[in-house]
Design a protein around this motif. Structure first.
Motif, PDB file in Angstrom:
ATOM      1  N   GLU A 165       0.826  -1.203   0.000  1.00 56.73           N
ATOM      2  CA  GLU A 165       0.000   0.000   0.000  1.00 56.73           C
ATOM      3  C   GLU A 165       0.863   1.256   0.000  1.00 56.73           C
ATOM      4  N   ALA A 166       0.252   2.337  -0.431  1.00 54.45           N
ATOM      5  CA  ALA A 166       0.852   3.666  -0.334  1.00 54.45           C
ATOM      6  C   ALA A 166      -0.280   4.683  -0.162  1.00 54.45           C
ATOM      7  N   ILE A 167      -0.013   5.735   0.584  1.00 51.80           N
ATOM      8  CA  ILE A 167      -0.997   6.802   0.764  1.00 51.80           C
ATOM      9  C   ILE A 167      -0.986   7.696  -0.467  1.00 51.80           C
ATOM     10  N   VAL A 168      -2.162   7.873  -1.080  1.00 47.79           N
ATOM     11  CA  VAL A 168      -2.293   8.700  -2.280  1.00 47.79           C
ATOM     12  C   VAL A 168      -3.414   9.717  -2.074  1.00 47.79           C
ATOM     13  N   LYS A 169      -3.399  10.770  -2.884  1.00 44.98           N
ATOM     14  CA  LYS A 169      -4.464  11.780  -2.877  1.00 44.98           C
ATOM     15  C   LYS A 169      -5.259  11.641  -4.166  1.00 44.98           C
ATOM     16  N   LEU A 170      -6.577  11.522  -4.014  1.00 39.92           N
ATOM     17  CA  LEU A 170      -7.449  11.305  -5.161  1.00 39.92           C
ATOM     18  C   LEU A 170      -8.453  12.444  -5.273  1.00 39.92           C
ATOM     19  N   GLU A 171      -8.766  12.789  -6.503  1.00 42.91           N
ATOM     20  CA  GLU A 171      -9.828  13.766  -6.756  1.00 42.91           C
ATOM     21  C   GLU A 171     -11.082  13.009  -7.171  1.00 42.91           C
ATOM     22  N   ILE A 172     -12.154  13.212  -6.424  1.00 39.35           N
ATOM     23  CA  ILE A 172     -13.397  12.525  -6.726  1.00 39.35           C
ATOM     24  C   ILE A 172     -14.545  13.524  -6.705  1.00 39.35           C
ATOM     25  N   THR A 173     -15.620  13.153  -7.377  1.00 43.35           N
ATOM     26  CA  THR A 173     -16.843  13.937  -7.330  1.00 43.35           C
ATOM     27  C   THR A 173     -17.846  13.173  -6.483  1.00 43.35           C
ATOM     28  N   ALA A 174     -18.336  13.824  -5.440  1.00 41.05           N
ATOM     29  CA  ALA A 174     -19.177  13.102  -4.497  1.00 41.05           C
ATOM     30  C   ALA A 174     -20.087  14.064  -3.757  1.00 41.05           C
ATOM     31  N   ASP A 175     -21.024  13.474  -3.037  1.00 46.37           N
ATOM     32  CA  ASP A 175     -21.920  14.237  -2.183  1.00 46.37           C
ATOM     33  C   ASP A 175     -21.382  14.254  -0.756  1.00 46.37           C
ATOM     34  N   PHE A 176     -21.565  15.390  -0.099  1.00 45.93           N
ATOM     35  CA  PHE A 176     -21.369  15.399   1.345  1.00 45.93           C
ATOM     36  C   PHE A 176     -22.555  14.696   1.988  1.00 45.93           C
ATOM     37  N   CYS A 177     -22.307  14.044   3.089  1.00 46.66           N
ATOM     38  CA  CYS A 177     -23.401  13.381   3.777  1.00 46.66           C
ATOM     39  C   CYS A 177     -23.546  13.955   5.174  1.00 46.66           C
ATOM     40  N   GLN A 178     -24.675  13.678   5.751  1.00 44.24           N
ATOM     41  CA  GLN A 178     -24.979  14.178   7.090  1.00 44.24           C
ATOM     42  C   GLN A 178     -25.608  13.056   7.899  1.00 44.24           C
ATOM     43  N   PRO A 179     -25.623  13.184   9.227  1.00 50.77           N
ATOM     44  CA  PRO A 179     -26.204  12.124  10.046  1.00 50.77           C
ATOM     45  C   PRO A 179     -27.669  11.908   9.719  1.00 50.77           C
ATOM     46  N   ARG A 180     -28.130  10.677   9.876  1.00 48.82           N
ATOM     47  CA  ARG A 180     -29.544  10.401   9.698  1.00 48.82           C
ATOM     48  C   ARG A 180     -30.321  10.932  10.895  1.00 48.82           C
ATOM     49  N   GLN A 181     -31.625  11.029  10.720  1.00 46.98           N
ATOM     50  CA  GLN A 181     -32.492  11.431  11.821  1.00 46.98           C
ATOM     51  C   GLN A 181     -32.539  10.319  12.855  1.00 46.98           C
ATOM     52  N   GLU A 182     -32.268  10.655  14.084  1.00 40.38           N
ATOM     53  CA  GLU A 182     -32.258   9.639  15.124  1.00 40.38           C
ATOM     54  C   GLU A 182     -33.671   9.157  15.399  1.00 40.38           C
ATOM     55  N   ILE A 183     -33.800   7.853  15.606  1.00 40.68           N
ATOM     56  CA  ILE A 183     -35.103   7.288  15.936  1.00 40.68           C
ATOM     57  C   ILE A 183     -35.495   7.770  17.325  1.00 40.68           C
ATOM     58  N   PRO A 184     -36.650   8.408  17.476  1.00 38.16           N
ATOM     59  CA  PRO A 184     -37.020   8.936  18.798  1.00 38.16           C
ATOM     60  C   PRO A 184     -37.220   7.818  19.808  1.00 38.16           C
ATOM     61  N   PHE A 185     -36.873   8.119  21.017  1.00 32.67           N
ATOM     62  CA  PHE A 185     -37.031   7.164  22.109  1.00 32.67           C
ATOM     63  C   PHE A 185     -37.863   7.801  23.206  1.00 32.67           C
ATOM     64  N   GLU A 186     -38.894   7.120  23.622  1.00 28.37           N
ATOM     65  CA  GLU A 186     -39.743   7.602  24.704  1.00 28.37           C
ATOM     66  C   GLU A 186     -39.755   6.580  25.818  1.00 28.37           C
ATOM     67  N   CYS A 187     -39.635   7.088  27.042  1.00 33.23           N
ATOM     68  CA  CYS A 187     -39.674   6.187  28.187  1.00 33.23           C
ATOM     69  C   CYS A 187     -41.082   5.619  28.332  1.00 33.23           C
ATOM     70  N   PRO A 188     -41.203   4.321  28.538  1.00 38.07           N
ATOM     71  CA  PRO A 188     -42.534   3.727  28.713  1.00 38.07           C
ATOM     72  C   PRO A 188     -43.128   4.188  30.042  1.00 38.07           C
ATOM     73  N   PRO A 189     -44.462   4.182  30.158  1.00 39.06           N
ATOM     74  CA  PRO A 189     -45.077   4.579  31.423  1.00 39.06           C
ATOM     75  C   PRO A 189     -44.722   3.601  32.533  1.00 39.06           C
ATOM     76  N   LEU A 190     -44.709   4.109  33.741  1.00 38.25           N
ATOM     77  CA  LEU A 190     -44.417   3.255  34.883  1.00 38.25           C
ATOM     78  C   LEU A 190     -45.498   2.197  35.035  1.00 38.25           C
ATOM     79  N   GLN A 191     -45.097   0.990  35.299  1.00 40.04           N
ATOM     80  CA  GLN A 191     -46.033  -0.100  35.503  1.00 40.04           C
ATOM     81  C   GLN A 191     -46.337  -0.224  36.997  1.00 40.04           C
ATOM     82  N   VAL A 192     -47.567   0.080  37.371  1.00 41.76           N
ATOM     83  CA  VAL A 192     -47.978   0.007  38.770  1.00 41.76           C
ATOM     84  C   VAL A 192     -48.565  -1.367  39.042  1.00 41.76           C
ATOM     85  N   PRO A 193     -48.092  -2.090  40.068  1.00 43.95           N
ATOM     86  CA  PRO A 193     -48.653  -3.403  40.370  1.00 43.95           C
ATOM     87  C   PRO A 193     -50.147  -3.294  40.670  1.00 43.95           C
TER      88      PRO A 193
END
Length: 245
Positions: free
Chosen positions: A207-235
């Motif tokens: 291997e060798a480290i090389v510099k390449l020119e490419i055409t590409a899209d920048f990407c960004q994080p996906r939308q995080e899946i929302p998380f909700e705490c479940p209701p307390l379970q009362v005996p």
């Protein structure tokens, strides 16, 4: 889920990445044999019952007393080959630096050779690769007594003909590693020999480290899946007994 690039358009980018010039795989096989008293001295076993140094695992673990008539026996003891560092500490042979794998030729002055492949003449460089490490032999008889050897070294050097022009470096990865040992005892119940077989698959890349020119899209994080705490379970209440009327 498709993610839209920041800005909504492609851009020309310059990136720095490792380029693979050549890549081969090969199995390496290493064998070592330890014979009779010389081999026993070299292995230098220590046993948990205090018979050290120069402990003989055949005598200690088989309970040999010089009157055995078993003949050469290689089956009645549990024998393990443990890969270690130089100090005897167990290591993962497939982890980085578990087994040393490095080029021992001068990367600035590799010798070139011409070969004919698919009717075409190609120029490849000779690369010598060293693999080395350590192992210990552990022997037990199922009764709580264990004998383990001092760390023993192994090494092998192989030649590869690769596309390895000046400026490339060797990348070596060990996979599918196996180490097996067989202990044989003599008919008088004393040590005869230990045979050790080491087999490893190796990925060899230049291997060798090389510099390449490419055409590409920048990407960004996906939308995080929302998380909700479940209701307390009362005996459930016990209306029959509480509260009392």
């Amino acid at each position: 889920m498709k993610i839209s690039p920041i800005g909504g358009c492609q851009e020309t980018l310059c990136i720095k990445v490792p380029k693979v010039y050549d890549w081969v795989t090969r199995q390496a096989d290493i064998f070592r044999t330890f014979n009779r008293q010389t081999g026993l001295d070299e292995l230098d076993f220590e046993c948990t019952n205090g018979f050290t140094p120069e402990a003989d695992p055949c005598l200690i673990l088989n309970g040999g007393n010089g009157n055995s008539t078993l003949g050469i026996n290689c089956d009645n003891l549990n024998v393990e080959c443990i890969i270690t560092d130089a100090f005897g500490n167990p290591v993962d042979p497939e982890a980085d630096n578990g087994i040393i794998c490095k080029e021992i030729t001068d990367p600035r002055n590799r010798e070139s050779f011409e070969f004919t492949l698919n009717g075409e003449t190609v120029t490849l460089q000779k690369v010598k690769v060293l693999k080395k490490g350590f192992f210990r032999i552990q022997v037990s008889n199922g009764n709580g007594v264990v004998c383990i050897s001092a760390p023993q070294s192994f090494a092998t050097v192989e030649k590869f003909y690769l596309c390895a022009p000046r400026g490339t470096t060797l990348q070596c990865h060990i996979t599918d590693f196996q180490c097996e040992a067989v202990l044989c005892c003599r008919d008088d119940g004393t040590f005869e020999q230990v045979d050790v077989s080491i087999n490893m698959c190796q990925n060899i890349q230049m291997e060798a480290i090389v510099k390449l020119e490419i055409t590409a899209d920048f990407c960004q994080p996906r939308q995080e899946i929302p998380f909700e705490c479940p209701p307390l379970q009362v005996p459930p209440q016990c209306p029959e007994v509480f509260p009392g009327s």
